[in-house]
Design an enzyme around this catalytic site. Structure first.
Site, mmCIF file in Angstrom:
data_model
loop_
_atom_site.group_PDB
_atom_site.id
_atom_site.type_symbol
_atom_site.label_atom_id
_atom_site.label_comp_id
_atom_site.label_asym_id
_atom_site.label_seq_id
_atom_site.Cartn_x
_atom_site.Cartn_y
_atom_site.Cartn_z
ATOM 1 N N LYS A 216 0.996 -1.247 -0.567
ATOM 2 C CA LYS A 216 0.077 0.067 -0.404
ATOM 3 C C LYS A 216 0.422 1.078 -0.489
ATOM 4 C CE LYS A 216 -3.265 2.567 0.949
ATOM 5 N NZ LYS A 216 -4.383 3.571 0.122
ATOM 6 N N CYS A 270 -3.342 10.646 1.299
ATOM 7 C CA CYS A 270 -2.992 9.272 0.980
ATOM 8 C C CYS A 270 -1.614 9.573 0.638
ATOM 9 C CB CYS A 270 -4.267 8.440 -0.270
ATOM 10 S SG CYS A 270 -4.770 6.895 1.127
#
Ligand SMILES: NC(=O)c1ccc[n+]([C@@H]2O[C@H](COP(=O)([O-])OP(=O)(O)OC[C@H]3O[C@@H](n4cnc5c(N)ncnc54)[C@H](O)[C@@H]3O)[C@@H](O)[C@H]2O)c1
Length: 426
Positions: A216, A270
């Protein structure tokens, strides 16, 4: 492995859609959140966040009795943790991830854990966070066994499964996206895969917990580094008097080159955050990843400097005018095109700084909002694109919203232009 009751810890942008989608598959879902307002809102069949289609799904799931929210954890077959992972408040610019929410959630579920349970960490996490969850649980429950000490024979299975949904498309992507599933053992991966198969139509690919955590962070660092390359090019080209948009178009004619478009900086919660989770753990090795973060974080100030330069040029060309008479129009406040989300937006941050230092009028064009955010842009006026272009001396394009692309170039004539997205200057 059978999952009759599934508990989702943290009912925010990730946890609530996940809970609702699982409940829509007629599983009993118990959502847990420390925020009483969120819990009360969900139990009324309503939602406290903005996400298309979510309201309908939550309403139906609560009405049919599949979804219920509470502030204290209850026994379940599986627990999905989706709590925040911000930076630590202390330490200023060190960008150290704060695992206290994950630790608190782990401590909260420990007393209700039973043999055979599965615990999945979904929060975006630095490498090792899943092992930390296992440690916290083992400390709290010496009567149970965990993968770090008992491997495949452990009472509790633990895995990391990062979430990669795109805000605005969460309901579709939760179901369609492939999932990387990192179990602390193979049995943990298998159990977690069985859980995701309840609602995921994409492929479930298994790996280790540490690799899943790094996957991720790697995805978002890859994007950040590529954006930084484009942003750095735009600054270099400005200095060398080269049109960066044309340059990128030409370079991308090479069959193996695909340069991204520069912009005013990187926003959202993010891409601008996750690379620091790598840097903070391996500061000496993650040199390129850190440099990319710094390039992207520096871009808003570069845009502001360009605006100040344009104001200076305007005043030199119009000596009868004073700074107070200069009107600056900022086009776009959102963190990306065609949405109304202003959180972590470089466009908003740039506009705030321009407005704070501009003694003249600051006009704002943001077709996706009805009013300016309270208390953030004192003295600014929200206007239409036509009104802004009629009176602005300096025009700053910050977001490439669709309506801005169709503005007649004649309307821009005579304005000093700073086009951070290349829709007018291309
Ligand atoms: N929002 C996104 O687009 C996105 C995408 C991918 C990954 N993520 C990651 O998912 C995680 C969650 O993000 P989010 O956007 O849903 O956050 P959020 O702030 O919207 O929601 C988190 C929720 O957790 C609750 N909470 C905090 N501590 C708790 C505790 N101890 N017990 C129970 N509830 C608790 C909060 O009250 C809040 O409602 C983060 O790690 C984030 O980085 C988010």
């Amino acid at each position: 492995m059978e999952f009759n009751t599934i508990s989702v810890i943290g009912l925010g942008y990730i946890g609530l859609p996940t809970a609702a989608v699982i409940a829509s598959r007629r599983k009993k879902v118990v959502g847990v959140d420390v925020n009483q307002h969120a819990v009360d809102t969900i139990n009324k069949g309503e939602i406290h966040i903005v996400e298309p289609e979510l309201d309908m799904i939550v309403h139906a799931a609560v009405k049919e009795g599949h979804l219920r929210a509470t502030t204290s954890p209850e026994p379940a077959d599986a627990f999905l943790i989706a709590v925040p992972t911000p930076f630590k408040a202390e330490g200023g610019n060190d960008h150290v991830p704060d695992l206290s929410y994950i630790e608190a959630a782990s401590k909260a579920i420990a007393p209700v854990l039973n043999k055979g349970n599965l615990v999945i960490l979904e929060s975006t996490s630095p490498v090792g966070a899943t092992e930390r969850v296992a440690e916290v649980l083992a400390e709290a429950r010496p009567d149970l066994t965990f993968p770090q000490s008992h491997g495949e024979d452990s009472d509790i299975r633990i895995a990391h499964c990062p979430e990669r949904v795109l805000p605005g498309h969460v309901i579709r992507e939760l179901v369609e996206n492939d999932r990387v599933i990192g179990g602390m053992t193979e049995r943990c991966s298998k159990a977690a895969t069985a859980l995701y198969k309840i609602f995921v139509e994409g492929e479930c690919i298994t790996t280790t917990a540490r690799t899943a955590e790094m996957a991720k962070l790697t995805e978002n660092s890859f994007r950040d580094v590529n954006i930084a390359f484009a942003n750095e090019l735009s600054i270099i080209c400005d200095k060398l008097d080269i049109n960066v948009w044309e340059l990128i178009r030409l370079s991308n004619r090479h069959p193996r080159v695909n340069i991204l478009q520069p912009g005013p900086g990187v926003g959202g919660h993010c891409i601008a955050v996750d690379p620091w989770f790598i840097v903070s753990e391996t500061p000496d090795e993650a040199r390129l990843i850190r440099a990319a973060r710094e390039v992207n974080d520096g871009k808003p100030q570069w845009v502001i400097d360009k605006v100040n330069e344009a104001v200076g040029k305007f005043l030199s060309a119009n000596p009868e005018k004073t700074a107070k008479e200069v009107s600056i129009a900022c086009f776009g406040l959102a963190f990306k095109p065609d949405i109304d989300d202003l959180r972590e937006s470089p466009a908003l941050a740039i506009t705030q700084k321009i407005a704070a230092s501009n003694p003249g009028q600051t006009l704002i064009v943001e077709p996706n909002i009805e009013a300016l955010p309270a208390g953030k842009l004192e003295g600014c006026t929200l206007v239409t694109a036509d009104d802004a272009l009629e009176s602005a001396d300096v025009v700053v394009l910050l977001v490439d919203h669709k309506p801005f692309k169709s503005i007649d170039p004649q309307q821009l004539e005579g304005c000093y232009l700073i086009d951070s997205r290349g829709i007018w200057a291309a």
